[in-house]
Design an enzyme around this catalytic site. Structure first.
Site, PDB file in Angstrom:
ATOM      1  N   LEU A   1     -29.173  -8.500 -34.888  1.00  0.00           N
ATOM      2  CA  LEU A   1     -29.076  -8.640 -36.340  1.00  0.00           C
ATOM      3  C   LEU A   1     -28.237  -9.831 -36.806  1.00  0.00           C
ATOM      4  O   LEU A   1     -27.984  -9.979 -37.991  1.00  0.00           O
ATOM      5  CB  LEU A   1     -28.538  -7.343 -36.963  1.00  0.00           C
ATOM      6  N   LYS A   2     -27.832 -10.674 -35.876  1.00  0.00           N
ATOM      7  CA  LYS A   2     -27.012 -11.840 -36.239  1.00  0.00           C
ATOM      8  C   LYS A   2     -27.812 -13.122 -36.075  1.00  0.00           C
ATOM      9  O   LYS A   2     -28.718 -13.185 -35.231  1.00  0.00           O
ATOM     10  CB  LYS A   2     -25.800 -11.917 -35.298  1.00  0.00           C
ATOM     11  N   LEU A   3     -27.422 -14.142 -36.841  1.00  0.00           N
ATOM     12  CA  LEU A   3     -28.035 -15.457 -36.630  1.00  0.00           C
ATOM     13  C   LEU A   3     -27.378 -16.113 -35.428  1.00  0.00           C
ATOM     14  O   LEU A   3     -26.186 -15.917 -35.181  1.00  0.00           O
ATOM     15  CB  LEU A   3     -27.788 -16.341 -37.856  1.00  0.00           C
TER      16      LEU A   3
ATOM     17  N   HIS B   1     -40.396  -9.089 -34.141  1.00  0.00           N
ATOM     18  CA  HIS B   1     -40.214  -8.630 -35.524  1.00  0.00           C
ATOM     19  C   HIS B   1     -41.301  -7.604 -35.854  1.00  0.00           C
ATOM     20  O   HIS B   1     -42.471  -7.820 -35.521  1.00  0.00           O
ATOM     21  CB  HIS B   1     -40.293  -9.837 -36.467  1.00  0.00           C
TER      22      HIS B   1
ATOM     23  N   ASP C   1     -36.133 -14.990 -38.753  1.00  0.00           N
ATOM     24  CA  ASP C   1     -37.571 -14.750 -38.679  1.00  0.00           C
ATOM     25  C   ASP C   1     -38.428 -15.983 -38.951  1.00  0.00           C
ATOM     26  O   ASP C   1     -39.551 -15.868 -39.437  1.00  0.00           O
ATOM     27  CB  ASP C   1     -37.972 -13.604 -39.636  1.00  0.00           C
TER      28      ASP C   1
ATOM     29  N   SER D   1     -34.748  -0.061 -27.491  1.00  0.00           N
ATOM     30  CA  SER D   1     -35.972   0.488 -26.890  1.00  0.00           C
ATOM     31  C   SER D   1     -36.890  -0.631 -26.387  1.00  0.00           C
ATOM     32  O   SER D   1     -37.599  -0.464 -25.395  1.00  0.00           O
ATOM     33  CB  SER D   1     -36.713   1.424 -27.866  1.00  0.00           C
ATOM     34  N   ASN D   2     -36.851  -1.785 -27.038  1.00  0.00           N
ATOM     35  CA  ASN D   2     -37.642  -2.912 -26.532  1.00  0.00           C
ATOM     36  C   ASN D   2     -37.051  -3.462 -25.236  1.00  0.00           C
ATOM     37  O   ASN D   2     -37.785  -3.848 -24.322  1.00  0.00           O
ATOM     38  CB  ASN D   2     -37.736  -4.017 -27.590  1.00  0.00           C
TER      39      ASN D   2
ATOM     40  N   ASN E   1     -38.026 -13.957 -30.486  1.00  0.00           N
ATOM     41  CA  ASN E   1     -37.614 -12.811 -31.301  1.00  0.00           C
ATOM     42  C   ASN E   1     -38.831 -11.914 -31.508  1.00  0.00           C
ATOM     43  O   ASN E   1     -39.956 -12.403 -31.608  1.00  0.00           O
ATOM     44  CB  ASN E   1     -37.107 -13.295 -32.659  1.00  0.00           C
TER      45      ASN E   1
ATOM     46  N   GLU F   1     -44.772  -2.291 -30.416  1.00  0.00           N
ATOM     47  CA  GLU F   1     -43.880  -3.379 -29.986  1.00  0.00           C
ATOM     48  C   GLU F   1     -43.669  -3.341 -28.481  1.00  0.00           C
ATOM     49  O   GLU F   1     -43.698  -4.376 -27.811  1.00  0.00           O
ATOM     50  CB  GLU F   1     -42.512  -3.272 -30.672  1.00  0.00           C
TER      51      GLU F   1
HETATM   52  C1  GRF Z   1     -37.492  -3.600 -33.476  1.00  0.00           C
HETATM   53  O1  GRF Z   1     -38.291  -3.072 -34.494  1.00  0.00           O
HETATM   54  C2  GRF Z   1     -37.609  -5.103 -33.443  1.00  0.00           C
HETATM   55  O2  GRF Z   1     -38.848  -5.592 -33.810  1.00  0.00           O
HETATM   56  C3  GRF Z   1     -36.604  -5.519 -34.488  1.00  0.00           C
HETATM   57  O3  GRF Z   1     -35.526  -4.605 -34.329  1.00  0.00           O
HETATM   58  C4  GRF Z   1     -36.020  -3.385 -33.763  1.00  0.00           C
HETATM   59  C5  GRF Z   1     -35.231  -3.100 -32.531  1.00  0.00           C
HETATM   60  O4  GRF Z   1     -35.525  -1.836 -31.993  1.00  0.00           O
HETATM   61  N1  GRF Z   1     -36.230  -6.899 -34.390  1.00  0.00           N
HETATM   62  P1  GRF Z   1     -34.975  -1.438 -30.579  1.00  0.00           P
HETATM   63  O5  GRF Z   1     -33.459  -1.630 -30.596  1.00  0.00           O
HETATM   64  O6  GRF Z   1     -35.634  -2.324 -29.572  1.00  0.00           O
HETATM   65  O7  GRF Z   1     -35.323   0.001 -30.408  1.00  0.00           O
END
Ligand code: GRF
Length: 205
Positions: free
Chosen positions: A89-91, A108, A149, A12-13, A106, A178
């Site tokens: 979700l990976k480094l 968060h 993070d 979604s971001n 990133n 966000e």
């Molecule tokens: C968001 O909350 C972002 O801050 C975090 O992972 C989530 C990703 O959401 N790192 P989306 O896939 O952008 O909906």
């Protein structure tokens, strides 16, 4: 400014930034979406938008180092200026971090340095915030390095935690913030109101 997204989930971001670019609100071009999950909805969204969508994971490379090399190669091939981790979700591997040093952001869903680190993602973050009786949470945009993070904080937006709010309700409000905050912060980076010095230097081709 050519932006690549690394994402593992819904995206979604990614969508918020792509829409802002397409609507002319951000002087940037979304040029690549990479996911470590072949079935991630973010890859399907990228394809719909005619943005190159690439699955890169250990299932396609023999080890972490080869994966790291493939990531750098892919980002360079697409002449990426800025890498945005949006729910990735990976480094990142050392070659990727070094090649794009100072140009990887990133997002968060909390006020780092609180509520970050390994395992602090998704609903886990918001559960921890509520369990700690925090009165405020928020969104952090920071430079990414080789740890979860960490890296210099670029911008933060504070959100009040409401009394009796569930982690799910809080998660929804934070995610909504966000989207706008990410576009706003990128806009400030692109017009120089926020300085990311490395952004003016292109990686070696
Ligand atoms: C968001 O909350 C972002 O801050 C975090 O992972 C989530 C990703 O959401 N790192 P989306 O896939 O952008 O909906």
């Amino acid at each position: 400014m050519r932006i690549a997204f690394l994402a593992s989930g819904q995206g979604s971001n990614v969508r918020a930034v792509v829409e802002a670019c397409r609507e002319g609100k951000l002087p940037a071009e979304p040029v690549l979406v990479i996911s470590n999950r072949a079935s991630a909805p973010v890859l399907a969204y990228a394809l719909e938008q005619n943005i190159p969508a690439i699955h890169l994971s250990l299932s396609k490379s023999s080890d972490e180092s080869e994966l790291d090399t493939a990531m750098v190669q892919c980002l360079k091939e697409h002449r990426v200026d800025l890498v945005l981790l949006a729910g990735y979700l990976k480094l990142l591997g050392p070659a990727t971090v070094d090649t794009f040093s100072g140009r990887i952001l990133n997002i968060h869903p909390a006020l780092l340095p609180k509520f970050g680190g390994k395992g602090m993602y998704g609903i886990h973050v918001h559960r921890a915030v509520i369990a700690a009786s925090e009165r405020e949470t928020g969104v952090t945009i920071h430079l990414a390095d080789r740890k979860y993070d960490e890296g210099a904080i670029v911008a933060q937006s504070v959100i009040e935690v409401r009394l009796g709010e569930t982690p799910e309700e809080l998660a929804a409000r934070v995610l909504q913030r966000e989207h706008s905050f990410l576009v706003e912060t990128l806009s400030k980076i692109l017009d120089g109101r926020i300085s990311l010095p490395m952004l003016s230097i292109r990686p070696d081709s």
